[in-house]
Design a protein around this motif. Structure first.
Motif, PDB file in Angstrom:
ATOM      1  N   GLN A   7      21.589  18.362 -13.608  1.00 37.93           N
ATOM      2  CA  GLN A   7      20.510  17.969 -12.707  1.00 37.93           C
ATOM      3  C   GLN A   7      19.176  18.157 -13.409  1.00 37.93           C
ATOM      4  O   GLN A   7      19.063  18.858 -14.412  1.00 37.93           O
ATOM      5  CB  GLN A   7      20.530  18.810 -11.428  1.00 37.93           C
ATOM      6  CG  GLN A   7      20.235  20.278 -11.644  1.00 37.93           C
ATOM      7  CD  GLN A   7      20.306  21.066 -10.342  1.00 37.93           C
ATOM      8  OE1 GLN A   7      21.067  20.714  -9.445  1.00 37.93           O
ATOM      9  NE2 GLN A   7      19.517  22.121 -10.246  1.00 37.93           N
ATOM     10  N   TYR A  11      12.278  17.983  -9.732  1.00 38.24           N
ATOM     11  CA  TYR A  11      12.593  16.882  -8.815  1.00 38.24           C
ATOM     12  C   TYR A  11      11.921  17.167  -7.474  1.00 38.24           C
ATOM     13  O   TYR A  11      11.507  18.286  -7.171  1.00 38.24           O
ATOM     14  CB  TYR A  11      14.105  16.715  -8.645  1.00 38.24           C
ATOM     15  CG  TYR A  11      14.779  17.853  -7.926  1.00 38.24           C
ATOM     16  CD1 TYR A  11      14.945  17.827  -6.542  1.00 38.24           C
ATOM     17  CD2 TYR A  11      15.250  18.960  -8.638  1.00 38.24           C
ATOM     18  CE1 TYR A  11      15.559  18.873  -5.882  1.00 38.24           C
ATOM     19  CE2 TYR A  11      15.869  19.996  -7.985  1.00 38.24           C
ATOM     20  CZ  TYR A  11      16.019  19.964  -6.605  1.00 38.24           C
ATOM     21  OH  TYR A  11      16.621  21.002  -5.963  1.00 38.24           O
ATOM     22  N   ASN A  34      16.763   1.660  -5.985  1.00 36.97           N
ATOM     23  CA  ASN A  34      17.410   2.822  -6.592  1.00 36.97           C
ATOM     24  C   ASN A  34      17.376   2.691  -8.113  1.00 36.97           C
ATOM     25  O   ASN A  34      17.622   1.623  -8.677  1.00 36.97           O
ATOM     26  CB  ASN A  34      18.853   2.912  -6.105  1.00 36.97           C
ATOM     27  CG  ASN A  34      19.482   4.245  -6.433  1.00 36.97           C
ATOM     28  OD1 ASN A  34      18.798   5.250  -6.554  1.00 36.97           O
ATOM     29  ND2 ASN A  34      20.798   4.266  -6.577  1.00 36.97           N
ATOM     30  N   GLY A  35      17.032   3.796  -8.785  1.00 37.57           N
ATOM     31  CA  GLY A  35      16.981   3.797 -10.241  1.00 37.57           C
ATOM     32  C   GLY A  35      15.656   3.354 -10.833  1.00 37.57           C
ATOM     33  O   GLY A  35      15.508   3.332 -12.059  1.00 37.57           O
ATOM     34  N   THR A  37      11.797   3.378 -12.084  1.00 32.90           N
ATOM     35  CA  THR A  37      10.934   4.375 -12.728  1.00 32.90           C
ATOM     36  C   THR A  37       9.548   4.288 -12.103  1.00 32.90           C
ATOM     37  O   THR A  37       8.989   3.196 -11.963  1.00 32.90           O
ATOM     38  CB  THR A  37      10.838   4.129 -14.237  1.00 32.90           C
ATOM     39  OG1 THR A  37      12.161   4.192 -14.808  1.00 32.90           O
ATOM     40  CG2 THR A  37       9.955   5.164 -14.900  1.00 32.90           C
ATOM     41  N   MET A 178      12.253   9.110 -12.048  1.00 30.19           N
ATOM     42  CA  MET A 178      13.162   8.062 -11.604  1.00 30.19           C
ATOM     43  C   MET A 178      13.534   8.285 -10.143  1.00 30.19           C
ATOM     44  O   MET A 178      13.488   9.401  -9.632  1.00 30.19           O
ATOM     45  CB  MET A 178      14.428   8.044 -12.464  1.00 30.19           C
ATOM     46  CG  MET A 178      14.180   7.647 -13.913  1.00 30.19           C
ATOM     47  SD  MET A 178      15.731   7.479 -14.825  1.00 30.19           S
ATOM     48  CE  MET A 178      16.460   6.067 -13.992  1.00 30.19           C
ATOM     49  N   SER A 180      16.230   8.187  -7.063  1.00 28.10           N
ATOM     50  CA  SER A 180      17.658   8.297  -6.756  1.00 28.10           C
ATOM     51  C   SER A 180      17.798   8.340  -5.238  1.00 28.10           C
ATOM     52  O   SER A 180      17.410   9.332  -4.603  1.00 28.10           O
ATOM     53  CB  SER A 180      18.254   9.566  -7.386  1.00 28.10           C
ATOM     54  OG  SER A 180      19.605   9.725  -6.967  1.00 28.10           O
ATOM     55  N   HIS A 181      18.333   7.259  -4.646  1.00 28.88           N
ATOM     56  CA  HIS A 181      18.517   7.218  -3.202  1.00 28.88           C
ATOM     57  C   HIS A 181      19.580   8.233  -2.771  1.00 28.88           C
ATOM     58  O   HIS A 181      20.600   8.404  -3.448  1.00 28.88           O
ATOM     59  CB  HIS A 181      18.941   5.829  -2.749  1.00 28.88           C
ATOM     60  CG  HIS A 181      17.837   4.824  -2.845  1.00 28.88           C
ATOM     61  ND1 HIS A 181      17.950   3.547  -2.356  1.00 28.88           N
ATOM     62  CD2 HIS A 181      16.576   4.895  -3.368  1.00 28.88           C
ATOM     63  CE1 HIS A 181      16.821   2.871  -2.573  1.00 28.88           C
ATOM     64  NE2 HIS A 181      15.980   3.679  -3.211  1.00 28.88           N
ATOM     65  N   GLU A 182      19.338   8.876  -1.624  1.00 26.97           N
ATOM     66  CA  GLU A 182      20.283   9.843  -1.086  1.00 26.97           C
ATOM     67  C   GLU A 182      21.225   9.159  -0.092  1.00 26.97           C
ATOM     68  O   GLU A 182      20.820   8.270   0.666  1.00 26.97           O
ATOM     69  CB  GLU A 182      19.535  10.980  -0.378  1.00 26.97           C
ATOM     70  CG  GLU A 182      18.748  11.877  -1.308  1.00 26.97           C
ATOM     71  CD  GLU A 182      19.652  12.736  -2.161  1.00 26.97           C
ATOM     72  OE1 GLU A 182      20.481  13.489  -1.602  1.00 26.97           O
ATOM     73  OE2 GLU A 182      19.531  12.657  -3.405  1.00 26.97           O
ATOM     74  N   THR A 192      23.270   4.559   1.591  1.00 27.06           N
ATOM     75  CA  THR A 192      21.836   4.810   1.434  1.00 27.06           C
ATOM     76  C   THR A 192      21.045   3.992   2.459  1.00 27.06           C
ATOM     77  O   THR A 192      21.547   3.030   3.027  1.00 27.06           O
ATOM     78  CB  THR A 192      21.380   4.439   0.013  1.00 27.06           C
ATOM     79  OG1 THR A 192      21.670   3.046  -0.224  1.00 27.06           O
ATOM     80  CG2 THR A 192      22.097   5.292  -1.023  1.00 27.06           C
ATOM     81  N   MET A 206      15.460   9.949  -0.476  1.00 24.43           N
ATOM     82  CA  MET A 206      15.661   9.847  -1.929  1.00 24.43           C
ATOM     83  C   MET A 206      15.132  11.101  -2.579  1.00 24.43           C
ATOM     84  O   MET A 206      14.520  11.952  -1.937  1.00 24.43           O
ATOM     85  CB  MET A 206      14.912   8.620  -2.469  1.00 24.43           C
ATOM     86  CG  MET A 206      13.393   8.729  -2.330  1.00 24.43           C
ATOM     87  SD  MET A 206      12.510   7.258  -2.918  1.00 24.43           S
ATOM     88  CE  MET A 206      12.975   6.061  -1.680  1.00 24.43           C
ATOM     89  N   ARG A 207      15.386  11.180  -3.858  1.00 21.86           N
ATOM     90  CA  ARG A 207      14.729  12.210  -4.642  1.00 21.86           C
ATOM     91  C   ARG A 207      14.120  11.563  -5.873  1.00 21.86           C
ATOM     92  O   ARG A 207      14.652  10.587  -6.410  1.00 21.86           O
ATOM     93  CB  ARG A 207      15.691  13.339  -5.014  1.00 21.86           C
ATOM     94  CG  ARG A 207      16.771  12.995  -6.012  1.00 21.86           C
ATOM     95  CD  ARG A 207      17.585  14.232  -6.354  1.00 21.86           C
ATOM     96  NE  ARG A 207      18.259  14.770  -5.175  1.00 21.86           N
ATOM     97  CZ  ARG A 207      18.656  16.039  -5.056  1.00 21.86           C
ATOM     98  NH1 ARG A 207      18.447  16.889  -6.046  1.00 21.86           N
ATOM     99  NH2 ARG A 207      19.288  16.445  -3.975  1.00 21.86           N
TER     100      ARG A 207
END
Length: 217
Positions: A7, A11, A34-35, A37, A178, A180-182, A192, A206-207
């Motif tokens: 990890q 974040y 998602n993904g 930048t 970046m 990242s959808h939760e 998501t 997301m994070r």
């Protein structure tokens, strides 16, 4: 042989905002892929603003109306106070004139003397009455003005809350990294969030993580 997770060291979770004074759900209108930048400050999520824009408009209109009422009340109070000051000066002038006439009493007959004494007493009573009533009027006017000022202050708090709610409907990235959808529970399955979803406040969407420094747990 070892097992674990990798990890990011840095974040930040992104959640659905909690809107003050509103318990309903928010409609997701825009969502970064998602993904992707992002840089710090880039927009990540937007929610439908129609309801909050209307609420802010109505709150602003009420605040402006109360602001005008306060200004109008202040002007009315000043006008009434000026009117009472003029009436007081006239009463004081009448009293002074009656006192001058009283000093002539030794040279006047009994009837004229009694008339002057009665006139002076009436003038004195009028001045005393105006002085007393002016104090009561000042208290009443100050109280009426304060009521409007308190209403305006409360409406200003409502306006600030509405503007704060509106600003929460666009979420900006707190750091560069970046997306990242939760995964969440939606429509009976785990997936998501998607544009058009209605979400309650506090749901993790997301994070944002910085991929330049990772750690193994």
């Amino acid at each position: 042989r070892a097992s674990g997770t990798i990890q990011a060291v840095r974040y930040q979770l992104v959640q659905t905002p909690r809107i003050a004074g509103r318990s309903g759900r928010l409609i997701l209108s825009a969502l970064i892929p998602n993904g992707a930048t992002v840089a710090a400050g880039d927009p990540l999520v937007e929610f439908d603003q129609t309801e909050q824009v209307e609420a802010a408009r109505q709150t602003r209109a009420k605040f402006d109306d109360l602001h005008h009422q306060v200004a109008q009340k202040q002007a009315e109070n000043e006008a009434e106070q000026a009117k009472r000051r003029l009436e007081m000066r006239e009463a004081e002038a009448e009293l002074e004139e009656a006192r001058i006439e009283l000093r002539k009493c030794p040279l006047l007959g009994e009837i004229d003397r009694l008339k002057n004494e009665t006139k002076a007493a009436a003038a004195q009573a009028r001045v005393a009455s105006l002085t007393k009533s002016d104090s009561h009027w000042l208290e009443a006017e100050a109280a009426g003005l304060r009521v409007l000022e308190l209403q305006r202050e409360r409406q200003q708090v409502e306006l600030e809350r509405a503007e704060s709610n509106l600003s929460k409907l666009v979420i900006l990235s707190p750091l560069a990294g970046m997306v990242s959808h939760e995964v969440m529970w939606r429509n009976g399955t785990m997936s998501t969030a998607q544009e058009g979803d209605q979400l309650y406040g506090g749901r993790v969407l997301m994070r944002i993580f910085d991929p330049t420094e990772m750690e193994v747990r």
